[in-house]
Design a protein around this motif. Structure first.
Motif, PDB file in Angstrom:
ATOM      1  N   LYS A 148     -28.642  -6.733  -4.174  1.00  0.00           N
ATOM      2  CA  LYS A 148     -27.857  -6.409  -3.118  1.00  0.00           C
ATOM      3  C   LYS A 148     -28.820  -5.889  -1.813  1.00  0.00           C
ATOM      4  N   PRO A 149     -29.683  -6.712  -1.354  1.00  0.00           N
ATOM      5  CA  PRO A 149     -30.636  -6.420  -0.511  1.00  0.00           C
ATOM      6  C   PRO A 149     -30.077  -5.675   0.775  1.00  0.00           C
ATOM      7  N   GLU A 150     -28.774  -6.179   0.951  1.00  0.00           N
ATOM      8  CA  GLU A 150     -28.007  -5.628   2.306  1.00  0.00           C
ATOM      9  C   GLU A 150     -27.914  -4.177   2.111  1.00  0.00           C
ATOM     10  N   ALA A 151     -27.829  -3.775   0.876  1.00  0.00           N
ATOM     11  CA  ALA A 151     -27.690  -1.945   0.687  1.00  0.00           C
ATOM     12  C   ALA A 151     -28.885  -1.230   0.870  1.00  0.00           C
ATOM     13  N   LYS A 152     -30.132  -1.912   0.971  1.00  0.00           N
ATOM     14  CA  LYS A 152     -31.420  -1.470   1.387  1.00  0.00           C
ATOM     15  C   LYS A 152     -31.233  -0.178   2.258  1.00  0.00           C
ATOM     16  N   PRO A 153     -30.821  -0.555   3.473  1.00  0.00           N
ATOM     17  CA  PRO A 153     -30.964   0.499   4.417  1.00  0.00           C
ATOM     18  C   PRO A 153     -29.937   1.806   4.122  1.00  0.00           C
ATOM     19  N   LEU A 154     -28.902   1.528   3.425  1.00  0.00           N
ATOM     20  CA  LEU A 154     -28.149   2.849   3.065  1.00  0.00           C
ATOM     21  C   LEU A 154     -29.121   3.444   1.906  1.00  0.00           C
ATOM     22  N   LEU A 155     -29.583   2.985   1.225  1.00  0.00           N
ATOM     23  CA  LEU A 155     -30.645   3.667   0.188  1.00  0.00           C
ATOM     24  C   LEU A 155     -31.677   4.486   1.322  1.00  0.00           C
ATOM     25  N   ALA A 156     -32.137   3.932   2.205  1.00  0.00           N
ATOM     26  CA  ALA A 156     -33.082   4.645   2.930  1.00  0.00           C
ATOM     27  C   ALA A 156     -32.405   5.663   3.794  1.00  0.00           C
ATOM     28  N   VAL A 157     -31.045   5.485   4.248  1.00  0.00           N
ATOM     29  CA  VAL A 157     -30.293   6.429   4.967  1.00  0.00           C
ATOM     30  C   VAL A 157     -30.261   7.621   3.999  1.00  0.00           C
ATOM     31  N   SER A 158     -29.623   7.264   2.779  1.00  0.00           N
ATOM     32  CA  SER A 158     -29.288   8.466   1.649  1.00  0.00           C
ATOM     33  C   SER A 158     -30.687   9.386   1.530  1.00  0.00           C
ATOM     34  N   GLY A 159     -31.831   8.612   1.272  1.00  0.00           N
ATOM     35  CA  GLY A 159     -33.162   9.285   1.165  1.00  0.00           C
ATOM     36  C   GLY A 159     -33.344  10.200   2.580  1.00  0.00           C
ATOM     37  N   TYR A 200     -34.971   5.586 -14.916  1.00  0.00           N
ATOM     38  CA  TYR A 200     -33.830   4.593 -15.169  1.00  0.00           C
ATOM     39  C   TYR A 200     -33.230   4.704 -13.813  1.00  0.00           C
ATOM     40  N   GLY A 201     -33.491   5.758 -12.923  1.00  0.00           N
ATOM     41  CA  GLY A 201     -32.848   5.664 -11.328  1.00  0.00           C
ATOM     42  C   GLY A 201     -33.891   4.578 -10.588  1.00  0.00           C
ATOM     43  N   ILE A 202     -35.255   4.344 -11.136  1.00  0.00           N
ATOM     44  CA  ILE A 202     -36.090   3.560 -10.528  1.00  0.00           C
ATOM     45  C   ILE A 202     -35.638   2.118 -11.059  1.00  0.00           C
ATOM     46  N   LEU A 203     -35.455   1.812 -12.234  1.00  0.00           N
ATOM     47  CA  LEU A 203     -35.185   0.522 -12.505  1.00  0.00           C
ATOM     48  C   LEU A 203     -33.566   0.283 -11.545  1.00  0.00           C
ATOM     49  N   ILE A 221     -32.543   1.110  -8.836  1.00  0.00           N
ATOM     50  CA  ILE A 221     -33.082   1.045  -7.423  1.00  0.00           C
ATOM     51  C   ILE A 221     -33.778  -0.538  -7.291  1.00  0.00           C
ATOM     52  N   LYS A 222     -34.382  -0.992  -8.311  1.00  0.00           N
ATOM     53  CA  LYS A 222     -35.245  -2.370  -8.346  1.00  0.00           C
ATOM     54  C   LYS A 222     -34.108  -3.452  -8.468  1.00  0.00           C
ATOM     55  N   LYS A 223     -32.974  -2.963  -9.342  1.00  0.00           N
ATOM     56  CA  LYS A 223     -31.925  -3.879  -9.442  1.00  0.00           C
ATOM     57  C   LYS A 223     -30.925  -3.893  -8.007  1.00  0.00           C
ATOM     58  N   ILE A 224     -30.835  -2.894  -7.515  1.00  0.00           N
ATOM     59  CA  ILE A 224     -30.019  -2.897  -6.126  1.00  0.00           C
ATOM     60  C   ILE A 224     -30.749  -3.740  -4.995  1.00  0.00           C
ATOM     61  N   THR A 225     -32.094  -3.457  -4.921  1.00  0.00           N
ATOM     62  CA  THR A 225     -32.782  -4.125  -4.030  1.00  0.00           C
ATOM     63  C   THR A 225     -33.006  -5.509  -4.082  1.00  0.00           C
ATOM     64  N   GLU A 226     -32.851  -6.028  -5.356  1.00  0.00           N
ATOM     65  CA  GLU A 226     -32.974  -7.617  -5.816  1.00  0.00           C
ATOM     66  C   GLU A 226     -31.409  -8.155  -5.813  1.00  0.00           C
ATOM     67  N   PHE A 245     -24.921   5.780  -4.484  1.00  0.00           N
ATOM     68  CA  PHE A 245     -25.549   5.079  -5.505  1.00  0.00           C
ATOM     69  C   PHE A 245     -25.626   5.627  -6.909  1.00  0.00           C
ATOM     70  N   GLY A 246     -24.928   6.713  -7.092  1.00  0.00           N
ATOM     71  CA  GLY A 246     -24.733   7.319  -8.396  1.00  0.00           C
ATOM     72  C   GLY A 246     -26.047   8.287  -8.488  1.00  0.00           C
ATOM     73  N   PRO A 247     -25.793   9.358  -9.748  1.00  0.00           N
ATOM     74  CA  PRO A 247     -26.893  10.461  -9.812  1.00  0.00           C
ATOM     75  C   PRO A 247     -28.187   9.835 -10.188  1.00  0.00           C
ATOM     76  N   ALA A 248     -28.544   8.586 -10.646  1.00  0.00           N
ATOM     77  CA  ALA A 248     -29.826   8.336 -11.181  1.00  0.00           C
ATOM     78  C   ALA A 248     -30.633   8.021  -9.974  1.00  0.00           C
ATOM     79  N   VAL A 249     -30.124   7.205  -9.539  1.00  0.00           N
ATOM     80  CA  VAL A 249     -30.800   6.906  -8.173  1.00  0.00           C
ATOM     81  C   VAL A 249     -31.082   8.018  -7.045  1.00  0.00           C
ATOM     82  N   THR A 250     -30.264   8.871  -6.955  1.00  0.00           N
ATOM     83  CA  THR A 250     -30.204  10.072  -6.194  1.00  0.00           C
ATOM     84  C   THR A 250     -31.520  10.842  -6.795  1.00  0.00           C
ATOM     85  N   ALA A 251     -31.586  10.979  -8.256  1.00  0.00           N
ATOM     86  CA  ALA A 251     -32.756  11.822  -8.750  1.00  0.00           C
ATOM     87  C   ALA A 251     -33.988  11.047  -8.220  1.00  0.00           C
TER      88      ALA A 251
END
Lengths: 96, 225
Positions: free
Chosen positions: B38-49, B26-29, B31-36, B80-86
């Motif tokens: 809200k691409p501007e949020a992608k760097p924050l995804l990278a920073v969180s990881g 569910y988290g992978i899905l 992430i796919k939705k976020i990158t499609e 990004f919530g728990p699923a993405v963090t998983a």
């Protein structure tokens, strides 16, 4: 970095240093500063349990393990620095 | 919080995999939705990881005399919530299982459940709850990161006690709570502080993305330090 952050960083340093002062002079041989994961694993083995699977690969020495841990931290720090730096510069250029 | 390779009976390994996999998928899905969308949020995804990568590599001494590490899961959970963090936690845990012999492939499901699901879930709920009650955002972030870290370790203690209820679950639990959770309290405070520092930077530099992700209600005034 403002004053609040400096205070926070000092607090973090104190949190790390305090145990070192508390158990000064004690080391791994006396059972100090080992990993909690290992302590738990020992407690499990004491009950007579035998792990049924071995790690596929283990760093052959403590040196190599620290290399890999440092690599892990470096990858993370690099990514954070890159993006925050990028944002910072972008903001600066736009405000000009 | 790493349950070491082979240190859970296979039935439990399987059980935690079954519980964790759907959430990671569910988290992978997501992430796919976020990158499609809200691409501007992608760097924050990278920073969180990346934040998780850094924090979980830092093994710190604690007042109990043993060492443990923070988790870094609070930031991703707030953003990004728990699923993405998983998903992010899975990457870190696979890296550590394969290259560092920390954790393991057999115990991966269990470790994802603690560090990637329950910890982040706690952090996310606490952040959302604090926001509703109207607590200052700094304290909300601190509390979220603190409990995200602590709950991760409490979950590990529960998981081991369930698998090894010797002599009873209660006694095993109190033993593993001392090993994991007590050690973790000061480290969780450090993690809370570190998370606030990086949060402040993100808030200062890109409040627009935080507002867009519906994490903050309004963009703070310019000039606030």
């Amino acid at each position: 970095m403002n004053k609040r952050h400096i205070i926070m960083i000092i607090a973090i340093i104190l949190i790390v240093v305090l145990p070192l002062m508390l158990f000064q002079g004690k080391g791994e041989d006396e059972g100090y500063f080992g990993g909690a994961d290992g302590v738990a694993a020992d407690a499990i083995t004491e009950s007579g349990y035998e792990p049924w699977f071995e790690p596929l690969w283990e760093p052959p020495s403590g040196e190599l393990e620290s290399l890999l841990f440092a690599t892990q931290a470096a990858i993370g720090a690099g990514i954070i620095g890159y993006f925050l730096g990028y944002y910072q510069m972008k903001r600066k250029m736009e405000s000009k | 919080m790493h349950i070491m390779e082979g240190f859970l009976p296979w039935q439990w390994c399987l059980f935690w995999y079954v519980v964790s996999i759907p959430i990671v998928v569910y988290g992978i899905l997501k992430i796919k939705k976020i990158t499609e969308n809200k691409p501007e949020a992608k760097p924050l995804l990278a920073v969180s990881g990346a934040f998780m990568f850094v924090l979980s590599s830092l093994k710190l001494p604690s007042v109990t005399g043993s060492c443990s590490h923070p988790t870094g899961n609070g930031l991703g959970a707030i953003l990004f919530g728990p699923a993405v963090t998983a998903v992010l936690a899975s990457i870190v845990l696979i890296f550590q299982a394969l290259l560092l012999a920390h954790g393991g492939i057999t115990t991966l499901g269990a470790n994802i459940f603690s560090m990637g699901i329950i910890g982040p879930l706690a952090a996310w709920l606490i952040y959302k709850g604090s926001k509703k009650v109207g607590i200052s955002i700094t304290i909300a972030v601190f509390m979220a990161a603190f409990f995200g870290d602590l709950l991760t370790y409490i979950t590990t203690a529960i998981q081991i006690s369930l698998a090894f209820p010797l002599p009873t679950f209660g006694e095993a639990f109190s033993k593993f709570m001392v090993i994991f959770a007590y050690t973790q309290v000061p480290l969780a405070i450090a993690e809370g502080l570190l998370t606030v520092i990086i949060w402040d930077y993100i808030l200062k530099l890109r409040p627009d993305i935080l507002k867009d992700l519906n994490i903050i209600k309004s963009i703070p005034r310019e000039g606030g330090k």
